[in-house]
Structure formats: C-alpha cells, structure tokens
Design a protein around this motif. Structure first.
Motif, PDB file in Angstrom:
ATOM      1  N   THR A 154     -22.499   4.491 -18.064  1.00  0.00           N
ATOM      2  CA  THR A 154     -23.615   3.681 -18.573  1.00  0.00           C
ATOM      3  C   THR A 154     -23.052   2.363 -19.081  1.00  0.00           C
ATOM      4  N   GLN A 155     -23.745   1.295 -18.759  1.00  0.00           N
ATOM      5  CA  GLN A 155     -23.288  -0.027 -19.234  1.00  0.00           C
ATOM      6  C   GLN A 155     -24.348  -0.601 -20.161  1.00  0.00           C
ATOM      7  N   THR A 156     -23.912  -1.232 -21.249  1.00  0.00           N
ATOM      8  CA  THR A 156     -24.912  -1.838 -22.147  1.00  0.00           C
ATOM      9  C   THR A 156     -24.727  -3.348 -22.136  1.00  0.00           C
TER      10      THR A 156
ATOM     11  N   TYR B 111     -19.769   3.066 -21.091  1.00  0.00           N
ATOM     12  CA  TYR B 111     -19.503   4.437 -21.558  1.00  0.00           C
ATOM     13  C   TYR B 111     -19.271   5.314 -20.336  1.00  0.00           C
TER      14      TYR B 111
ATOM     15  N   ARG C 256     -28.048   0.399 -18.775  1.00  0.00           N
ATOM     16  CA  ARG C 256     -28.432   0.812 -17.409  1.00  0.00           C
ATOM     17  C   ARG C 256     -27.375   1.784 -16.902  1.00  0.00           C
ATOM     18  N   ASP C 257     -27.743   2.604 -15.940  1.00  0.00           N
ATOM     19  CA  ASP C 257     -26.738   3.478 -15.324  1.00  0.00           C
ATOM     20  C   ASP C 257     -25.967   2.637 -14.316  1.00  0.00           C
TER      21      ASP C 257
END
Lengths: 757, 163, 189
Positions: free
Chosen positions: A479-481, A541, A470-471
């Motif tokens: 961005t995070q996962t 990221y 998601r942003d």
C-alpha cells in the motif's frame, strides 16, 4: 556458534525442578546394603545414591546420623560420605573423596575436591568446599576459580578463602592470586569479582594500552560490591609518560533513581608541559569529576543531573575517558528537578558549561536558575489550552558580558480537528517577554541593548494534512500513501536588536524543521513570519503493513521577509521572499538486513545545497555489518550558522566527510572491525579505526588501533593527529554474554558506530 | 513394646495341624498371630518350639505378602511385609526375606532381605546381586498424610510428641 | 492515479479505543504519545475509570516501556572537535490485545544538529527542542505501527482458526531486538 561450543563443556540440569524447603522434602537412599540402629544412625554401603529434592549425592559409603531436635518435629539428619563422593544439584556439582551434608538445610561440605557450576561456566578445586544458605553461597578454603572449560587452564584465581554468592552474583576472594596458566601474575589481599552480569558484566581485569602521548598504560580495576544498591570500581591507571592516575567510579540506586559518580585524579602530570609548551604550569594536577543521575519518583518527581567538570580544557584530548571524548567542545553541567502532574508540570534547573575552546570559556553563559512551567487543559469545547511560563537568570563567565533576567508567558489555544483521513489544527498564541538586562556601559557592541525591554508578539498558525492511499499495482499487497501537508504561520515583526542573545541560535530546517513556528532556539530571537510551509510525504507499507519506505519533500514560501532586527545574522539580513528553503528526507528498509536513509536541505538565501547526509547499511547480525555514510555542509551554511567562524580558515570550508565502517566474525572466534572517515575538503583522514579480537570460552584478547585528529596546530596550520594502539585482555564466561566484542570495538573511536535503521 | 515377648501367643487360622514329634504346629488359611502389640498376618505359619521350651519358639510365616506390626516404646509403630518372615522370640529377632519392606513413621526400607533386632532396634537390609536396598526418610509434615507406600493395615496409634 | 482517501492505512478499528499505560505517565514521552493518539482520532480510555465494567477488558492496551536517547559525533572539523551531533531516540512499547498476544514495538528517530561551543547554552536549548520534536516523531511512528500489529493480529487469528501455532508477526525484524549499540549516555527512563 561460540555460545554453543562453550556450553557443551558445562553440565546441565535437565530434571524437573523441585521447589520447597529441603527439610520438607523426602530423602531417597539406594544402596547395596544398609545397616541401621533406629532411630540414631544408619550405614549404607555399596554405590550409595541419595536423592533429596534437586540434589543427588553418590558415594561408596554413607553414614546417616539422626538426632532429635527439641521443639522441632523433624530430627536433625546429617550424612557423612566417603569414597568418590559426587554431589550435584541444579546449581553446582562437587566431587571429592569425603563429604558431609546436613539434610535439613542442604549445607554440604566436600573435602579435597573440585567443583563445577551447572548451566554456566565456572569451576575449580579446593581443600574444602562448602555450600551454604540453601545453595546460595559456595565457600572454598584454599580454592581456585576459573570460567575456563575443564582441560583449559588459561587463567585462574587462587584464594585462601573464596565466597561465591549466587544471588548477588559476586565472588569475594581473600589473599587472591591471579594466575595465567601456572604463573601468578598479581596478588591482592582482598578482591571482589562479579560472576554474572547482574552487577557488572565480566571480571574487571587489567588492560594494556600504548599511545604516542601517554606511552605505555596499564590499568588494574578493583570491584567493590558495597551493598545491593551501591558498588564502586577503583582503578589505578599507570601511564608511563604521565604518572599514576586513580579512577574511582561509584554507582548507586535509590528511591530518586539511579546514578553514577566518578572522580579521576592524577596528582602530577609529567607530560603536561611537553603537550602544552606555552602553558606555564609544571606537572599540574589533572582531574575529572562526573555525576550523572536520572530517575522518576512516585511518578511525579523527576530528577536529572548531567555534570562533568575537568581540571583543564585539554583533559579529554590528553586522556581517553569514558565520560568524555576528544571531540567534545564543552562539558555540560546541568541539574534539574521537576514535578509533573496530569495537566501541569514545573521544572527548576541550573545549566552551565565549561567550554574548552580557550576564547569560548571566557564568554560562556549560564542559566541559573531557570524555572519552566506548563499547564495543559484539553477539550474546553473544541479547544485545547496550553499555558507556558518561564523565569530565568542569565549570567556569564565574563563579567564584561551583559546579564539578564527574563520572564516569559505564552498562552496557546489550539483547535485540533481530526478524522480518519486527515487533521486540521488552528492555533493562536501570545508571547509576552520581559527582559531586565544589566548592560556594561563602556562596550560599543552592546550599545543597542536596553536595560528593560518588553516584547509582546502574537502568533497565528493553521496546520492541515490529509492522507490518501492506494494499493500498489506492481507490488502485490503493498500500500502506498500520499500525505500532503500545509501550514500557514504569521508572526509580526518586532525589532529585537535591543535584546542580547543568551540562549538563541539559528535552527536547522530539515523536513520536520520546516513546520516549526520558530527559526531560532530559545526565546531571545523570534523571527517575524508570514509564510506557508508545505510538503508531501509518501510511504510504502508491505503486505504485513510494515512501513518499508518513505520520502518527504517540502518548502517554505515566504510572503514577507523573516527577520528579527539582529544585524549580525546573515540569514536575517537577507531581503528576498518566495520559496527560499527546501528540505527532504527519505528512508528505505530494503529488507531486514539492508537499509538506506538520507536527507538534504537547500536554501536559496545562501544559494547552495546547504546540508546533505546519506547512510547505507547492510547488517546480517550483531557481528556482521557494513555501513557507508556521507555528510555535507556548505561553507556558507557553517559560517551562517556559527558567525564567529566566518573568517576562521579552520571551519569555513564546511563539512565534506565520507566514511565507511564494517565488522565481520571469522570462524566464531575472531571479530574484525574496520572504520575509515575521510575529509574530502581538506583531503585528509578524519578518523581511522582497526580492531581485532580473538575470543575463547573464558578469555579474549583484542587489539585496537585508532588514528584521529586530536587538535589544530596554529603555527604550521594543520591538524595534529594522535595514534592510539591498545591491547585489551578480558576474561569471559562469567556472564552469558557471548558476543565477540564487535559492539564495543565499533564504538571505541571518535565517530562511533550508530545503527542506520 | 518391651514385654511383648513375655505375653502369650495366640494364633487363629482356618486349619491347624500339630506334629508333636518335631514340636511344630502348622497353621494355614488367613492366619493371624498376636503377642502383646505384635501382630502377624500370613497365609501359612509354622511355629517351632525347639525342645519344647516355652519362650524359644520360632515362627515362620509365609504369605503373599506376610505382614508384621509392632508398637515401639517410642510410640512409633513398626510395620512391614515380605514373602517370608521368620520371628525368633527369644532374641526378638525378625527376618523378612523376598522383597522385604519395613516401615516406621519417619522412614521405610525396601530390600531383598531385612533383619530386625526389635529390642535394640537394629535393622540390616541386604540386596541380592543386581538389586538395591531402598530407604526413604519422610519429613514430619508428610508423615501425617501417610502417603508413604505400604501403609500398615492398622491405623497407627495417635503419634504422641517424641522426646 | 488510484489514490483515494485513506483506506487501509488508517488506524485499525480495534485500536480506535485504547488504554495507555506507562511507567512514567506524566513524562514528556507519554504526553506526546497521548497527544498523537488524540490527533489520530483515537480515544484513550482511562484504565478503568470511565470504562463500563466488562468493556475495559476487550480494549487493547498500549504500554510505553521507555525511551533511550543516544548522542554521538557524526562529523568533525579539522581541529578534531565535533561539527555535527546525531541523536537517536529509541522508544520501546508493547501492544496487548486482550486474550491474544503481546506485540513488542520499537521505534527509532534520528536527528542531527550542529554544535557550537561558543554558544553552548543556546545549543543546549536547541537540543531540548529537538528532543521534544523527536518524541512527537516517535509517537507518530508508534501510531503508524499499530497497523502492522493489526495485520499481524489478522494473520494470527487465521492461524488460530486453522489450529496452526501462532507465529511471531512480521512487526519486528530480528535486528530490531539486538540491543542498540551502547549509546554514549543512554538516559533510559
């Protein structure tokens, strides 16, 4: 910085480089007056300036002679110049009252003059200076060499003849005298010196140490450039309390790869009986043999050797050596040759160990020989096939221990499914092992072992992971996962108490270890499993999609007890099930210069945080950094991992070590390093390091002090410390390495610095 | 080549004027002087025959520039140019002045004044205050391309192997 | 909470097809990288065998330069002997985007394990096992770093369009280029 300051004193060649053989290049001569009788000779006078290709020669007066060469279109042209002659090209500058030069081959002689390298440090003077081999060689008769800048005569090497080979970057010196200022320090009939870092960086020069168990030490390395692919360094190393040790290092490069062999030899160690009173030897020989080789030939043959052998178990704590450290518990002696192709490979290896702990050496096991074979066949429909086979013979230093031959065959079938956001891998494996054990009959604790054992165990594994992202709202463009992962593993129980442990030991379960299908190394212990390992990783990221942060947490849920039937192992005897093991790690790159890393493991079977480590580092550049680190291992864990230490008060307190190490340059000339490691269990210093190095353009002097634990004193039950104080003097400027010496000092102690991120 | 100076000189030009008294002949207008392999091109040439003796003539040529060409025994031609050229036949002595340039196949010289003894092949170059004499030695493989400056007008005879 | 199936952190489209070259094509490192690329749904095009003529040209290539493995003592017992070793594996690679730029990639993997001189052979097999896992972790990191190459490519394309000079992308921090502090027994390959 230091590099810029040093290169200011060095001539630079800033004209465009002209290529081509000298005899094909036109010669341009400018003079106030010229007088020629064609075609034999010509005389030029009045600040004569001769240019050919990259070389320029200026003088007051020049005579040019021209002789026809039979069978050669161009005549042989030579010039003799007198009156403040100045020769310069893109490699070297020569100045002197008189010079001769052959314009066809660029060979040039300058008498009674001085010279200076172009583009790098290096200068000197000589009765006669000759450049040969299109400027590859500079030959000096009764010449000197130093890398100091003009005006700084800190050191120099004087030789009746000096040959500097610019391609091999080595200088050969006959009747060499090394001088500090005007004072000759040492003499050698023949000396080689690397001038550049192609062969060996820096001129190997004497170093001076003092330690409380070897007294004053003085070593004087001699470098010998045998051939382009071979070189050797012979270093007589005088130790006040012990005697004269000869350290020989030989390096080679051949088609099978590159390697290094070393033999350090001390004939009579006068200090041995003082260090080791209970040993009965008087002035024994102390030696070390080391051989390291690595290489791949024709992309298929793979050669590796890692062999260290020392005369006695105390060698590395009595001597400081490049090939081992006082912290080593054993020396590895491994040979392996392998052949690898696209879908199969085979490796034949032999492994044995020289264990320094006196009890240990008697029982250490060897794997000689060991053959490992793999066959890979992917995409058979949706399946991948991997066949693994091994045949190995285990023997032991102690004849009273069991020996065995083990034959193992392990076919594995995988069905990997993957797409944009996830993957699911189903794996089925069969592990068939046959042992032919030779069990000594009269020993009680080998009673459960059997001569011939067959063990066949299937394994089933399903490993799936998904990736969501998601942003991030609070960080623009970030961005995070979220990456959940789960793996079910099933291995039936087999009682393996009739098999001895040759190459199996309990593995650590950090986060990656959670998803392993083995809990023991090697093949002698394969624990039964009926468990789900699950975990989640989250990464962040930044706007350039560079991974700046990740954290992972996972656990293993045991439906049934995981065991191997081996009653000597506490973890194995534990009966509970459920979510027993937790592990996590994290990494945070705050910025280019700040980084954080850590990990933790929790095991309910030992009801404690089992392992923990954390490191934080600030690093602005290679010379400026500070790192704080902390390591923890619970006492229960250490004794579970290493059963032999169970009641040994030396080990069973576990690890609780906090450390800091940092470095800082001062005024581009000084490098300061300090490190301190503290054992909070035993409330004592583990290792302390202090280093200081002063650098000029052509020499540096450094002082190192290290206080470390060297051994354990059984009588008064405390750690024995060693204080080592060393001065190292080094010449610089021969290679373009202008570091202040921080990197070497940071790695000179028993807990060497390792970058944290 | 040797023997050039024993050959007759012939000069042609647009105009000629003769001054018997001072034994000088002046030629003007694209003057070409030839004697054996020697060839001089100039705008104006004055030939002086001191006391009327054959073989002691002095040729003074002016041009912008004057060009000079002569084949050597070695088969390598010599050519050059300058503002003013003086050629004393008796001593086979050539003097070029005013950004003088003299060239052989394997070298060329530039200077304010160049003197050249043809027989002994002795050449001297001088530079006025502040300027320099420039000599260039040309390697054989560059010679055939003839890229050196101030190539002489006539194509030099094919260069036979020198030795 | 805004999470959805993997969007812009998936393997960028231009790297869905990639050629893989290595100085040691059949070594364990290249084999792990090949395996990870397959597991991330990336098809590896053999250099020119099955690529149609022009096609191989546009495909980006991942060149594996080599691995360096260092092993250092990070904690000691009271007798001064090593308690824990820490291994650091540094893998260097390059991504060549045809006709554009060459992006250097450096990945670093850290693993530590306890030493036990009494079972040296078992510790050696543990070390081999850990090295194999480190190669897989390094391969996974390499695949993830393709993202930052993709981002850098976009940035450079815009720069090229506006005529600015191409700036070295934020793929690597300056520190990453400083040579790793001399590892004890760097088996560079």
């Amino acid at each position: 910085d230091l590099a810029e300051q040093c290169l200011l004193g060095v001539p630079m060649y800033n004209k465009p480089l002209v290529s081509g053989k000298p005899e094909d290049l036109p010669v341009h001569i400018k003079a106030d007056h010229s007088n020629a009788n064609y075609p034999d000779n010509a005389v030029f006078s009045g600040n004569v300036d001769i240019q050919q290709g990259n070389s320029t020669l200026t003088a007051d007066h020049v005579q040019l002679d021209q002789k026809d060469q039979p069978g050669h279109p161009d005549p042989l042209r030579t010039i003799t110049a007198t009156g403040n002659v100045n020769y310069g090209d893109n490699q070297v500058q020569l100045k002197g009252p008189k010079a001769w030069s052959n314009l066809n081959t660029k060979d040039t002689n300058v008498w009674q003059g001085d010279y200076q390298f172009v583009g790098r440090q290096g200068r000197g003077d000589a009765d006669l200076m000759k450049t040969r081999g299109e400027n590859r060689y500079t030959i000096l008769e009764n010449g000197t060499f130093t890398s100091c800048l003009p005006g700084d005569n800190s050191w120099s090497v004087v030789g009746s003849q000096i040959i500097q080979d610019r391609e091999e970057e080595v200088a050969e010196i006959w009747n060499a005298r090394f001088k500090i200022g005007k004072v000759p320090i040492f003499y050698s009939p023949y000396l080689q010196l690397p001038i550049g870092d192609k062969r060996r960086s820096g001129f190997l020069i004497p170093s001076l140490n003092y330690s409380n168990d070897s007294g004053f030490e003085f070593s004087l390395p001699f470098y010998w450039n045998i051939a382009p692919q071979y070189d050797a360094t012979i270093t007589p190393h005088y130790m006040e309390d012990r005697g004269l040790q000869l350290e020989n290092e030989f390096r080679y490069l051949n088609v099978t790869g590159s390697g290094l062999m070393a033999l350090d030899w001390l004939d009579k160690d006068r200090h041995y009986d003082e260090d080791h009173p209970n040993s009965n030897e008087k002035d024994p020989k102390r030696w070390l043999f080391y051989w390291r080789h690595g290489g791949v030939m024709d992309q298929v043959w793979r050669f590796n050797i890692d062999y260290t052998k020392v005369s006695d178990p105390y060698y590395f704590s009595d001597f400081s050596s490049k090939y081992g450290s006082s912290t080593d518990g054993y020396a590895t002696q491994k040979f392996s040759v392998g052949y690898a192709q696209e879908n199969w490979d085979a490796t034949l290896s032999a492994k044995q160990f020289q264990v320094f702990a006196n009890a240990g050496n008697a029982n250490s096991y060897r794997a000689e020989p060991q053959l490992d074979m793999n066959y890979y066949k992917n995409d058979i429909g949706p399946f991948d096939l991997h066949l693994y086979g091994q045949a190995v013979k285990f023997t032991s230093e102690n004849p009273g221990n069991p020996t065995a031959e083990r034959y193992h065959f392990e076919p594995t079938i995988d069905m990997p499914l993957s797409n944009r956001w996830g993957s699911l891998n189903t794996e089925a494996k069969m592990m068939a092992t046959h042992y032919q054990q030779d069990v000594p009959k009269n020993n009680a604790n080998f009673s459960s072992l059997k001569d011939s054992v067959n063990r066949v165990m299937p394994e089933f594994k399903v490993d799936g992971k998904m990736i969501f992202d998601r942003d991030m709202q609070w960080a623009q463009g970030y961005t995070q996962t979220l990456e959940p992962r789960a793996q079910y593993l099933y291995i039936p129980y087999r009682d393996q108490s009739n098999i001895y442990t040759y190459d199996s030991t309990l593995l650590q379960t950090d986060y990656t270890g959670l998803f392993r299908d083995r809990s023991y190394s090697g093949l002698d212990r394969i624990a039964s499993s009926n468990q789900i390992a699950s975990g989640v990783t989250s990464r962040i990221y930044d706007d350039a999609l560079v991974e700046r942060f990740n954290v992972s947490v996972g656990q293993i849920y045991y439906f049934t007890r995981s065991r191997t039937g081996d009653d000597t192992d506490t973890i194995d005897q534990n009966k509970n099930t459920g979510s027993l093991v937790w592990a996590g790690d994290s990494y945070w790159k705050i910025s280019d210069s700040w980084g954080l890393r850590g990990g933790m493991q929790y095991d309910t079977r030992l009801d404690s945080v089992v392992l923990g480590d954390a490191v934080m580092e600030y690093r602005r550049n290679a010379e400026t950094m500070i790192q704080l680190n902390y390591r923890y291992a619970s006492p229960e864990y250490v004794t579970a991992m290493i059963p032999a230490y169970k009641n040994n008060q030396l080990y069973n307190q576990g690890i609780n070590q906090v450390g800091a190490i940092g470095s800082m340059p001062v005024a581009d000339r000084w490098a300061m390093v300090a490190g301190y490691y503290y054992d909070t269990n035993a409330n004592q210093t583990a290792d302390a390091l202090l280093g200081l190095q002063y650098n000029t353009c052509c020499w540096s002097i450094g002082v190192n002090y290290e206080r470390k634990i060297k051994d354990w004193d059984n009588t008064d039950r405390n750690s024995k410390y060693d204080n080592r104080f060393s001065i190292h003097f080094a010449l610089r400027g021969m290679s373009n390495n202008y570091s202040l010496g921080t990197a070497d000092m940071l790695r000179s102690n028993i807990l060497p610095y390792q970058r944290a991120f | 080549v040797t023997g050039d100076t024993d050959k007759p000189i012939n000069i042609n030009s647009i105009q000629q004027s003769l001054d018997m008294q001072s034994n000088t002949v002046t030629f003007t207008g694209s003057v070409v002087v030839t004697q054996g392999t020697i060839k001089i091109n100039a705008d104006k040439v004055v030939v002086i025959r001191p006391s009327g003796q054959q073989g002691k003539e002095v040729v003074e040529a002016y041009g912008n520039p004057v060009t000079f060409y002569q084949m050597q025994d070695s088969g390598k031609p010599v050519s050059g140019h300058s503002q003013k050229l003086r050629y004393e036949l008796e001593k086979d002595f050539v003097i070029l002045t005013g950004n003088a340039y003299l060239e052989q196949l394997d070298s060329n010289v530039k200077g304010d004044k160049i003197t050249y003894l043809v027989k002994e092949q002795k050449m001297e170059a001088f530079s006025d205050k502040g300027s320099r004499v420039n000599t260039v030695l040309i390697p054989s493989q560059l010679q055939d391309k003839g890229n050196s400056a101030g190539k002489s007008q006539t194509k030099p005879a094919p260069q036979k192997k020198s030795n | 909470c805004g999470f959805h199936l993997r969007g812009n952190t998936q393997v960028p489209t231009e790297f869905q097809k990639i050629t893989l070259t290595s100085g040691d094509p059949y070594g364990p490192l290249t084999r792990s990288i090949r395996e990870q690329l397959r597991l991330s749904d990336v098809t590896i095009v053999e250099d020119n065998k099955d690529a149609k003529d022009g096609q191989a040209a546009e495909i980006p290539s991942l060149r594996v330069l080599g691995e360096t493995i260092g092993k250092d003592t990070v904690s000691i017992f009271k007798d001064g002997k090593t308690a824990e070793y820490q291994m650091v594996m540094i893998v260097n690679a390059q991504v060549l985007v045809r006709g554009h730029d060459l992006y250097p990639l450096t990945v670093r993997v850290y693993r530590s394990f306890f030493d036990n001189p009494l079972t040296a052979l078992a510790k050696d097999s543990e070390q081999d096992m850990i090295m194999q896992e480190m190669r897989q972790q390094a391969a996974q990191q390499l695949v993830r770093k393709l993202l930052s190459v993709h981002a850098a490519e976009l940035q450079n394309n815009d720069a090229r369009v506006q005529g600015q000079d191409v700036v070295m992308p934020k793929v690597q921090s300056a520190n990453d280029f400083a040579p790793a502090a001399g590892n004890k027994d760097a088996a560079a390959q």
